[in-house]
Design a protein around this motif. Structure first.
Motif, PDB file in Angstrom:
ATOM      1  N   ILE A   1      -2.607  31.537   7.966  1.00  0.00           N
ATOM      2  CA  ILE A   1      -2.360  31.107   6.807  1.00  0.00           C
ATOM      3  C   ILE A   1      -2.589  30.040   7.035  1.00  0.00           C
ATOM      4  CG2 ILE A   1      -0.175  30.360   5.002  1.00  0.00           C
ATOM      5  CD1 ILE A   1       1.780  31.501   7.428  1.00  0.00           C
ATOM      6  N   ALA A   2      -3.323  29.623   5.461  1.00  0.00           N
ATOM      7  CA  ALA A   2      -4.628  28.836   5.221  1.00  0.00           C
ATOM      8  C   ALA A   2      -3.716  27.733   4.306  1.00  0.00           C
ATOM      9  CB  ALA A   2      -5.965  29.614   4.396  1.00  0.00           C
ATOM     10  N   TYR A   3      -4.582  26.791   4.489  1.00  0.00           N
ATOM     11  CA  TYR A   3      -3.686  25.546   4.024  1.00  0.00           C
ATOM     12  C   TYR A   3      -5.066  24.586   3.571  1.00  0.00           C
ATOM     13  CZ  TYR A   3      -4.515  22.814   8.762  1.00  0.00           C
ATOM     14  OH  TYR A   3      -4.756  22.312   9.287  1.00  0.00           O
ATOM     15  N   GLU A   4      -4.310  23.445   3.008  1.00  0.00           N
ATOM     16  CA  GLU A   4      -5.390  21.893   2.564  1.00  0.00           C
ATOM     17  C   GLU A   4      -4.919  21.045   2.332  1.00  0.00           C
ATOM     18  OE1 GLU A   4      -7.579  22.818  -1.449  1.00  0.00           O
ATOM     19  OE2 GLU A   4      -8.732  24.117  -1.021  1.00  0.00           O
ATOM     20  N   LEU A   5      -4.675  19.838   2.821  1.00  0.00           N
ATOM     21  CA  LEU A   5      -4.987  18.718   3.255  1.00  0.00           C
ATOM     22  C   LEU A   5      -5.583  18.035   2.742  1.00  0.00           C
ATOM     23  CD1 LEU A   5      -2.612  16.649   4.299  1.00  0.00           C
ATOM     24  CD2 LEU A   5      -3.608  17.083   6.228  1.00  0.00           C
ATOM     25  N   LEU A   6      -5.237  16.631   2.298  1.00  0.00           N
ATOM     26  CA  LEU A   6      -6.087  15.284   1.240  1.00  0.00           C
ATOM     27  C   LEU A   6      -5.133  14.735   1.329  1.00  0.00           C
ATOM     28  CD1 LEU A   6      -7.454  14.314  -0.265  1.00  0.00           C
ATOM     29  CD2 LEU A   6      -7.152  14.931  -2.265  1.00  0.00           C
ATOM     30  N   VAL A   7      -5.064  13.289   1.451  1.00  0.00           N
ATOM     31  CA  VAL A   7      -4.424  12.298   1.594  1.00  0.00           C
ATOM     32  C   VAL A   7      -5.076  10.889   1.314  1.00  0.00           C
ATOM     33  CG1 VAL A   7      -3.536  11.055   3.438  1.00  0.00           C
ATOM     34  CG2 VAL A   7      -3.500  12.774   4.109  1.00  0.00           C
ATOM     35  N   THR A   8      -4.287  10.591   0.117  1.00  0.00           N
ATOM     36  CA  THR A   8      -5.464   9.182  -0.434  1.00  0.00           C
ATOM     37  C   THR A   8      -4.657   7.935  -0.415  1.00  0.00           C
ATOM     38  OG1 THR A   8      -4.568   9.953  -2.324  1.00  0.00           O
ATOM     39  CG2 THR A   8      -7.017  11.171  -1.636  1.00  0.00           C
ATOM     40  N   ARG A   9      -4.845   6.557  -0.632  1.00  0.00           N
ATOM     41  CA  ARG A   9      -4.700   5.849  -0.467  1.00  0.00           C
ATOM     42  C   ARG A   9      -4.354   5.433  -2.437  1.00  0.00           C
ATOM     43  NH1 ARG A   9      -6.736   0.735   3.031  1.00  0.00           N
ATOM     44  NH2 ARG A   9      -4.594   0.109   2.123  1.00  0.00           N
ATOM     45  N   LEU A  10      -3.353   4.935  -2.768  1.00  0.00           N
ATOM     46  CA  LEU A  10      -3.066   4.745  -4.065  1.00  0.00           C
ATOM     47  C   LEU A  10      -3.245   3.605  -4.700  1.00  0.00           C
ATOM     48  CD1 LEU A  10       0.706   6.513  -4.903  1.00  0.00           C
ATOM     49  CD2 LEU A  10      -1.955   7.904  -5.399  1.00  0.00           C
TER      50      LEU A  10
ATOM     51  N   ASP B   1       0.754  -1.470  -0.132  1.00  0.00           N
ATOM     52  CA  ASP B   1      -0.198   0.114   0.082  1.00  0.00           C
ATOM     53  C   ASP B   1       0.449   1.351   0.244  1.00  0.00           C
ATOM     54  OD1 ASP B   1      -2.588  -0.847   0.302  1.00  0.00           O
ATOM     55  OD2 ASP B   1      -1.897  -2.237   1.402  1.00  0.00           O
ATOM     56  N   ALA B   2      -0.112   1.877  -0.593  1.00  0.00           N
ATOM     57  CA  ALA B   2       1.184   3.811  -0.838  1.00  0.00           C
ATOM     58  C   ALA B   2       0.022   4.297  -0.184  1.00  0.00           C
ATOM     59  CB  ALA B   2       1.987   3.540  -2.109  1.00  0.00           C
ATOM     60  N   VAL B   3       0.493   5.787   0.115  1.00  0.00           N
ATOM     61  CA  VAL B   3      -0.339   6.765   0.192  1.00  0.00           C
ATOM     62  C   VAL B   3       0.541   8.132  -0.038  1.00  0.00           C
ATOM     63  CG1 VAL B   3      -0.842   8.480   2.378  1.00  0.00           C
ATOM     64  CG2 VAL B   3      -1.129   5.392   2.614  1.00  0.00           C
ATOM     65  N   ARG B   4      -0.705   8.551  -0.893  1.00  0.00           N
ATOM     66  CA  ARG B   4       0.120   9.968  -1.465  1.00  0.00           C
ATOM     67  C   ARG B   4      -0.935  11.664  -0.788  1.00  0.00           C
ATOM     68  NH1 ARG B   4       2.775  11.496  -5.761  1.00  0.00           N
ATOM     69  NH2 ARG B   4       3.070  13.059  -6.617  1.00  0.00           N
ATOM     70  N   VAL B   5       0.154  11.942  -0.079  1.00  0.00           N
ATOM     71  CA  VAL B   5      -0.259  13.453   0.862  1.00  0.00           C
ATOM     72  C   VAL B   5      -0.490  14.936  -0.473  1.00  0.00           C
ATOM     73  CG1 VAL B   5       0.067  14.869   2.595  1.00  0.00           C
ATOM     74  CG2 VAL B   5       0.721  12.279   2.065  1.00  0.00           C
ATOM     75  N   TYR B   6      -1.424  14.904  -0.375  1.00  0.00           N
ATOM     76  CA  TYR B   6      -1.785  16.673  -1.234  1.00  0.00           C
ATOM     77  C   TYR B   6      -1.465  18.031   0.120  1.00  0.00           C
ATOM     78  CZ  TYR B   6      -3.567  19.980  -4.069  1.00  0.00           C
ATOM     79  OH  TYR B   6      -3.959  21.278  -4.801  1.00  0.00           O
ATOM     80  N   VAL B   7      -0.982  19.190  -0.592  1.00  0.00           N
ATOM     81  CA  VAL B   7      -0.935  20.052   0.347  1.00  0.00           C
ATOM     82  C   VAL B   7      -0.933  21.591  -0.542  1.00  0.00           C
ATOM     83  CG1 VAL B   7      -0.001  18.678   2.895  1.00  0.00           C
ATOM     84  CG2 VAL B   7       1.706  20.378   0.695  1.00  0.00           C
ATOM     85  N   ASN B   8      -1.943  22.714  -0.075  1.00  0.00           N
ATOM     86  CA  ASN B   8      -1.692  23.957  -0.702  1.00  0.00           C
ATOM     87  C   ASN B   8      -2.162  24.216   0.938  1.00  0.00           C
ATOM     88  OD1 ASN B   8      -1.987  25.437  -2.802  1.00  0.00           O
ATOM     89  ND2 ASN B   8      -4.162  24.935  -2.721  1.00  0.00           N
ATOM     90  N   SER B   9      -1.039  25.799   0.394  1.00  0.00           N
ATOM     91  CA  SER B   9      -0.870  26.917   0.801  1.00  0.00           C
ATOM     92  C   SER B   9      -1.189  27.713   0.310  1.00  0.00           C
ATOM     93  CB  SER B   9      -0.133  26.786   1.712  1.00  0.00           C
ATOM     94  OG  SER B   9      -0.355  28.494   2.802  1.00  0.00           O
ATOM     95  N   SER B  10      -2.447  29.205   0.596  1.00  0.00           N
ATOM     96  CA  SER B  10      -2.244  30.456  -0.318  1.00  0.00           C
ATOM     97  C   SER B  10      -1.240  31.578  -0.248  1.00  0.00           C
ATOM     98  CB  SER B  10      -3.535  30.597  -0.895  1.00  0.00           C
ATOM     99  OG  SER B  10      -3.908  31.367   0.846  1.00  0.00           O
TER     100      SER B  10
END
Length: 816
Positions: free
Chosen positions: A143-152, A62-71
């Motif tokens: 500081i605002a951010y976004e976080l998304l964690v998904t399984r590949l 199993d692999a996990v991918r982390v997506y983050v974003n900040s304005s």
């Protein structure tokens, strides 16, 4: 999953999450759900902690991918993301900063990273995993951010199945591949429709952390840059776990792949590049060849050229039978003792008793006299170590010194006029070619071998496949060698070069025996038999194979001359041999010839270094080319009687005035004049072409000049031979036809460019193509095979071209 997004991972996992939550300050981590976007804000006094739990099925990776974003684009207060796993920690900041040439910076506010995957779960049951994501900042404001964690779902690549994906500098990708049971080697093929942005393909062992950013992708494994195409051959033996990661990284700048270079150290440092440097890629992993193909390729290479040995033995045997039958017929013939020359082969050609080397028939050579006789020198076959004999630049007989200038000014020259020197002295002169080229070969080859071994070691140790310019789609490794097929294909040069040496040795031995049997000091029939240049040509052909193999161990900008140096020498030696055939007394010495080759090689190196953009180099080279052509033409036209010193310009002006202005008369040597005019036009055309277009492949440009001059002279020689009512025997005629056909086929494959060290490694890989012969050899390998055969036939043409003259007296053989 945690947070109710899916089924609970089990009592143990729930207890673990409860314990961590209870023990953490501030209430502990917030349970996270895969596939859900989390939005929030952080500052110096407020940070966020998320926990993501999951369970792996038996045998599953199993692999996990982390997506983050900040304005926020504030570089002073970036948002820090720290991901903790069971066996490692991964961290980065947003904006993510990449540095390029001239310290330029590129900022990315969107970052996506794949976490190092968990090990395969044991077969006994599921494996529970937990991941913590910590979000923090030292900013005094939110500081605002976004976080998304998904399984590949598509993390493991499959054999022969293409997989498409997208990557960017801040969103690298990597995938897992496991070797199937029956596959020992695979080729990773990566293609893209777009040239830019520049990317890097890396193969790394299953070790955490995975190096998947521009500044660290070169720290581990094997890697190569890429524009539209890349290929890496991977062997099972290099990975004890029988699996590896394929990593794809997009570079922030394109100069490494041949793109434009930033013009300034300044720039928009705060500019964001989130969606401007994405690249669509397709990766396919296919099985490579099996060990049986290596064996088939080696058998094909050796057996193909050993067939030439068989053919040579058959020809020699047939000739032996014919000679024996002819000798038997002569013994039975009542006219066998008449003293008439009856042999038609160069080896068995003989001369009537009492004739002498260099004798000039009074009817055809005015001013000539008998200069030597069997009584004046030692018996045939004797040899001395006289230093006078070894000095080939001076005549040793006063009669020759007094007569040669008179003889060489005759309108119609015959071979007897230019073969007046002592045979032993001339033979020693041409043997120097053989011994000198052996010395050159040894001193040249040893450091070359040492250097390419070092190159190959560096490639194997660092994993940097941008060092060597292979055809990666057809590069089959063996042992420490990365492209064994390119080395194996050079075996033809060595085998055929050695065969040519054996053929020349046979002729040399039989010629010596014929002389001893007749007990004559020299022969007065046919072309003088001097084999030193032929021996040198055979050694040069073998060394071309050795040095071409060395070059293809790691072909690149720094060692290109290994592949071309002996090509120049082969072309030069062939021209010298062709000229020496009917000008044995006035041909160039070995020292001046090899010195000229050294100058050419130096010019070739300078041309590669300075010839790309420097106009001054092309001006100087074109001037040298034209002046050298004129000087050589003058020497050939006047048979070496035009001295090259400071007074040459005054004498040239006088000749032009008397022969062209004062009275425009017909040239004294019309045939030579036609050849030299055409030759100068060809060479001046090359000089003008180089000055105007400045070709990037300077080494091939120089080689083209040599080959065109050789072909021009050979064509002139054959035309003049036919014009003089001389014959072409079946063997040389067959060799001429074979040479033309094989050279035409070889040149077709030569121009199928598969790589080019004049470009960047990534641009060179765009030219890579798959194998075309036995699934093992590519177009360039076929060029090696065919060019070896073509050179061998070319040498045989020079060796046998004048066999028809063995029954003709030298004072009847014209010089042209």
């Amino acid at each position: 999953m945690a947070g109710g997004a899916a089924a609970a991972p089990g009592a143990l996992l729930c207890a673990l999450l409860w314990a961590v939550t209870a023990a953490a300050p501030g209430g502990g981590p917030a349970p996270g759900a895969f596939g859900r976007v989390y939005r929030g804000a952080v500052n110096i006094s407020a940070e966020r902690l998320y926990a993501f739990a999951y369970s792996s099925e038996p045998g599953q990776v199993d692999a996990v991918r982390v997506y983050v974003n900040s304005s926020s684009e504030n570089l002073q207060y970036p948002v820090l993301f720290v991901v903790r796993q069971q066996k490692g920690v991964l961290s980065w900041q947003v904006p993510l900063i990449f540095r390029g040439l001239y310290q330029r910076t590129y900022n990315y506010q969107e970052v996506s990273r794949t976490l190092c995957p968990s090990e395969p779960a044991p077969e006994t049951g599921p494996s529970d995993q937990i991941i913590f994501v910590d979000v923090a900042s030292m900013a005094p404001f939110n500081i605002a951010y976004e976080l998304l964690v998904t399984r590949l779902e598509s993390f493991q690549l499959e054999t022969n199945k293409p997989f498409n994906f997208t990557a960017s500098p801040s969103q690298p990708q990597y995938f897992l591949y496991k070797f199937p049971q029956d596959v020992d080697s695979v080729i990773i093929k990566v293609v893209s429709d777009a040239v830019y942005p520049c990317s890097v393909v890396s193969v790394q062992d299953i070790v955490c952390p995975v190096y998947d950013l521009d500044h660290n992708v070169e720290f581990n494994g094997v890697y190569q840059s890429m524009t539209k195409q890349a290929a890496i051959t991977v062997q099972r033996k290099d990975f004890p776990g029988e699996q590896f990661f394929v990593v794809f990284v997009i570079k922030p700048e394109d100069y490494a792949c041949g793109g434009s270079v930033p013009s300034s150290i300044h720039g928009n440092v705060n500019r964001t590049w989130n969606l401007q440097r994405t690249k669509n890629l397709q990766v396919t992993i296919v099985p490579s060849i099996k060990k049986s193909v290596y064996i088939q390729a080696m058998l094909f290479s050796f057996l193909s050229f050993l067939s030439f040995y068989v053919g040579s033995v058959v020809v020699a045997f047939v000739h032996y039978i014919r000679v024996r039958r002819k000798a038997s017929a002569e013994r039975l013939s009542p006219e066998s003792g008449s003293g008439i020359m009856t042999s038609s082969h160069p080896i068995t050609a003989s001369t009537p008793e009492g004739s002498s080397y260099g004798a000039i028939d009074e009817s055809s050579s005015s001013g000539g006299r008998q200069l030597s006789s069997p009584e004046r020198g030692p018996p045939a076959g004797s040899d001395t170590d006289s230093s006078v004999e070894e000095e080939s630049d001076f005549d040793t007989m006063p009669e020759i010194e007094s007569d040669k200038n008179v003889i060489r000014t005759k309108v119609f020259l015959y071979l007897s006029d230019l073969s007046r020197k002592d045979r032993r002295i001339v033979s020693k002169k041409y043997k120097i070619y053989f011994w000198n080229i052996i010395t050159i070969a040894v001193f040249y080859a040893l450091p070359v071998i040492q250097l390419v071994i070092t190159y190959q070691t560096v490639v194997n140790v660092t994993g940097n496949q941008d060092i060597c310019y292979y055809n990666f789609l057809c590069a089959h490794p063996l042992g420490v060698l990365s492209a064994f097929n390119n080395i194996l294909s050079n075996v033809g040069h060595m085998l055929l070069g050695f065969l040519f040496l054996l053929i020349v040795l046979r002729r040399d031995i039989l010629h010596r025996r014929a002389m001893e049997m007749k007990d004559v000091y020299t022969l007065d029939y046919g072309i003088p038999k001097h084999f030193g240049l032929f021996y040198a040509m055979g050694i040069a052909l073998m060394m071309e194979g050795v040095l071409s193999a060395c070059y293809h161990v790691c072909p690149n900008y720094s060692n290109f001359q290994f592949d071309t140096s002996f090509m120049y020498m082969i072309a030069g030696l062939c021209m010298l041999k062709l000229y020496q055939t009917r000008h044995p007394d006035i041909n160039a010495s070995a020292y001046s010839a090899y010195a000229s080759f050294a100058v050419v090689i130096c010019l070739a190196v300078l041309g590669v270094v300075f010839g790309k953009n420097d106009v001054w180099f092309w001006v100087i080279f074109s001037l040298i080319h034209v002046l050298a052509s004129l000087a050589l033409s003058t020497q050939i036209y006047y048979m070496g009687r035009f001295k090259m010193d400071l007074g040459i310009f005054r004498r040239a002006a006088m000749v032009l005035y008397t022969d062209c202005i004062q009275q425009c008369s017909r040239p004294m040597y019309m045939d030579r004049m036609v050849l030299l005019i055409v030759g100068n036009l060809v060479n001046w055309s090359f000089a003008i072409f180089g000055l105007v277009y400045r070709p990037r492949d300077f080494a091939s440009y120089i080689l083209g000049i040599f080959i065109c001059n050789l072909l021009l002279y050979l064509a002139f020689y054959i035309i003049m031979k036919i014009r003089s009512s001389e014959k072409l025997l079946p063997i040389p005629l067959f060799c001429i036809v074979a040479t033309a056909v094989v050279w035409a086929a070889a040149l077709y494959f030569f121009f199928q460019t598969l790589s080019s060290w004049e470009e960047t490694p990534a641009e060179s890989r765009e030219k890579n193509r798959s194998c075309i012969l036995l699934g093992f050899f590519d177009d360039h390998d076929v060029w090696h095979f065919l060019s070896a055969a073509a050179l061998f036939f070319s040498f045989l043409v020079l060796l046998t071209l004048d066999d028809d003259l063995d029954t003709v007296r030298r004072d009847k053989i014209p010089v042209f």
